[in-house]
Design an enzyme around this catalytic site. Structure first.
Site, PDB file in Angstrom:
ATOM      1  N   GLN A 136       0.824  -1.208   0.000  1.00  0.00           N
ATOM      2  CA  GLN A 136       0.000   0.000   0.000  1.00  0.00           C
ATOM      3  C   GLN A 136       0.855   1.254   0.000  1.00  0.00           C
ATOM      4  OE1 GLN A 136      -1.381   0.758   4.447  1.00  0.00           O
ATOM      5  NE2 GLN A 136      -1.646  -1.413   3.919  1.00  0.00           N
ATOM      6  N   HIS A 179       0.051   5.695   0.972  1.00  0.00           N
ATOM      7  CA  HIS A 179      -0.896   6.700   1.430  1.00  0.00           C
ATOM      8  C   HIS A 179      -0.676   7.975   0.606  1.00  0.00           C
ATOM      9  CE1 HIS A 179      -1.515   3.912   4.619  1.00  0.00           C
ATOM     10  NE2 HIS A 179      -0.338   4.125   5.161  1.00  0.00           N
ATOM     11  N   GLU A 208       3.411   8.461   8.716  1.00  0.00           N
ATOM     12  CA  GLU A 208       3.250   7.728   9.972  1.00  0.00           C
ATOM     13  C   GLU A 208       4.585   7.259  10.531  1.00  0.00           C
ATOM     14  OE1 GLU A 208       0.416   4.994   8.343  1.00  0.00           O
ATOM     15  OE2 GLU A 208       1.926   3.484   7.893  1.00  0.00           O
ATOM     16  N   HIS A 245       4.748   0.251   1.111  1.00  0.00           N
ATOM     17  CA  HIS A 245       5.115  -0.492   2.317  1.00  0.00           C
ATOM     18  C   HIS A 245       4.091  -1.582   2.598  1.00  0.00           C
ATOM     19  CE1 HIS A 245       2.319   2.602   3.810  1.00  0.00           C
ATOM     20  NE2 HIS A 245       2.019   1.772   4.795  1.00  0.00           N
ATOM     21  N   ARG A 281      -4.226   0.365  -2.244  1.00  0.00           N
ATOM     22  CA  ARG A 281      -3.653  -0.982  -2.197  1.00  0.00           C
ATOM     23  C   ARG A 281      -3.387  -1.521  -3.595  1.00  0.00           C
ATOM     24  NH1 ARG A 281      -8.020  -0.628   1.217  1.00  0.00           N
ATOM     25  NH2 ARG A 281      -7.557  -0.766   3.454  1.00  0.00           N
TER      26      ARG A 281
END
EC number: 5.3.1.8
Length: 395
Positions: free
Chosen positions: A96, A98, A133, A261, A280
């Site tokens: 995936q 982001h 993140e 990642h 994804r």
């Protein structure tokens, strides 16, 4: 009040662990469901509740967001800008990325205009925010994170010897740059029909052969683990392209938006911008949108050793250098001696171990492992005492 104990949402995704949250943090699991994530924050997809008032954290903040969040945070973000999680992976998550902030805003608006329900399985953008993140390992934690250096990728594909991919591998040899690597990655994600079947068959044969190098040994082992969960999935090529990272307990890594990642196994704390946007492209039964992932992809090779973060040591705590403004993250080592913390934003505290008393001028809350609290900005400072360890989220 200025400090509130939280009741948090447990997300029961299929890849979650049945035992980890219960064994580590006494989270009840009477139905023996896979408990994948505990969310601590005010995201609409899993908003925490204020324990003694039985209202959502969003409802609490709506009454006086400027005072509770702090004027800077309220003016800039208009909400609590981060989401803290405990993540417990018993099987691999999807390949995936982001989106960045601009892409998230555009994608969210586009899907709203198309009338796609916010909870639809085929929706990509659940909100208009980016999602950088940080992951802080609580147990040994395995993941794929970012593209390997190009020479490593060439080495691994040469050893695997996947015939349908040889023209693109030759292009990467001749032009070892991000454009060629992006072309190889795109080709693998979009393999179909006989080419896909042939490439996967050759990959499976390759990993059954004794590896010739340390790099190949690690990659082959990871692919075999993925094969026990997924068959016929182009995500099986990911360990040849992406760094394999194993964090020891207490180690952390950062993931920028647009970085490919996949988390593989282990339990960790995860802090991110307040978003649930995930694109994804493999290793999942959820919605896959390969085209959208490629449109949001950053192709930047990085050495795996550079992904492990080095915290800044301060009295009684470790501060992790975060390259975005949405969140900050500390690990606080509490002792019998009382400590004071001065704050400039709302904070979420999570007790990792021990038993810790949090006191403001007006109120106090005692946290045991697995419990969390929300502290409003208007208290200006708080004291902690007791022996244990806290995760501290703020901005």
């Amino acid at each position: 009040m200025s400090v509130y104990k939280l009741n948090n949402v447990i997300q029961t995704y299929s890849w979650g662990s049945i035992r980890s949250l219960h064994e580590m943090f006494n989270v009840e699991n009477p139905d023996h469901k896979p408990q994948a994530e505990m969310w601590m924050g005010a995201h609409p997809g899993g908003c925490s509740r204020v324990l003694d008032q039985d209202i959502s954290l969003t409802a609490l903040l709506s009454g006086n967001s400027t005072t509770m969040l702090g004027s800077y945070t309220a003016l800039r973000y208009g909400e609590l800008p981060y989401l803290l999680k405990v993540i417990a992976a018993d099987s691999p998550l999807s390949i995936q990325v982001h989106p960045n902030k601009q892409q998230a805003e555009a994608g969210f608006q586009r899907e709203n205009e198309l009338g796609i329900p916010i909870n639809a399985n085929h929706r990509n953008y659940k909100d208009s925010n980016h999602k950088p993140e940080l992951v802080y390992a609580l147990t040994f934690f395995s993941a794929l994170n970012g593209f390997r250096p190009i020479d490593e990728i060439i080495h691994l594909f040469e050893e695997a010897n996947i015939q349908p991919l040889r023209p693109l591998l030759q292009m990467l040899r001749d032009q070892p740059n991000e454009a060629s690597l992006g072309s190889l990655f795109t080709k693998i994600l979009t393999l179909a029909g006989d080419d896909k079947q042939s490439a996967l068959s050759e990959l499976i044969l390759a990993v059954e052969m004794p590896p010739k190098s340390r790099l190949a040994k690690e990659a082959w082992q990871t692919i075999k683990i993925l094969m026990t969960h997924y068959q016929g999935d182009v995500g099986l090529f990911a360990p040849l392209l992406l760094n394999i990272v194993e964090l020891a307990p207490g180690e952390a890594m950062f993931l920028h938006a647009q970085t490919p990642h996949a988390y593989l196994s282990g339990t960790a704390l995860e802090i991110m911008a307040n978003s649930d946007n995930v694109l994804r492209a493999g290793l999942t039964k959820k919605h896959i949108d390969t085209k959208e992932l490629i449109n949001n992809l950053s192709v930047k090779p990085t050495q795996a050793s550079r992904l492990i973060m080095s915290p800044i040591e301060k009295p009684f705590r470790l501060t992790y250098p975060i390259p975005v403004d949405d969140f900050c993250f500390d690990i606080v080592l509490s002792t019998a001696e009382q400590q004071v913390f001065y704050i400039r934003s709302a904070e979420v505290l999570f007790c990792i171990e021990g038993q810790i008393l949090i006191e403001t001028e007006q109120h106090s809350v005692r946290l045991e492992k697995g419990e969390s609290a929300f502290i409003t900005c208007d208290c200006h400072s708080y004291h902690i005492s007791g022996v244990g360890k806290l995760a501290r989220a703020y901005n």
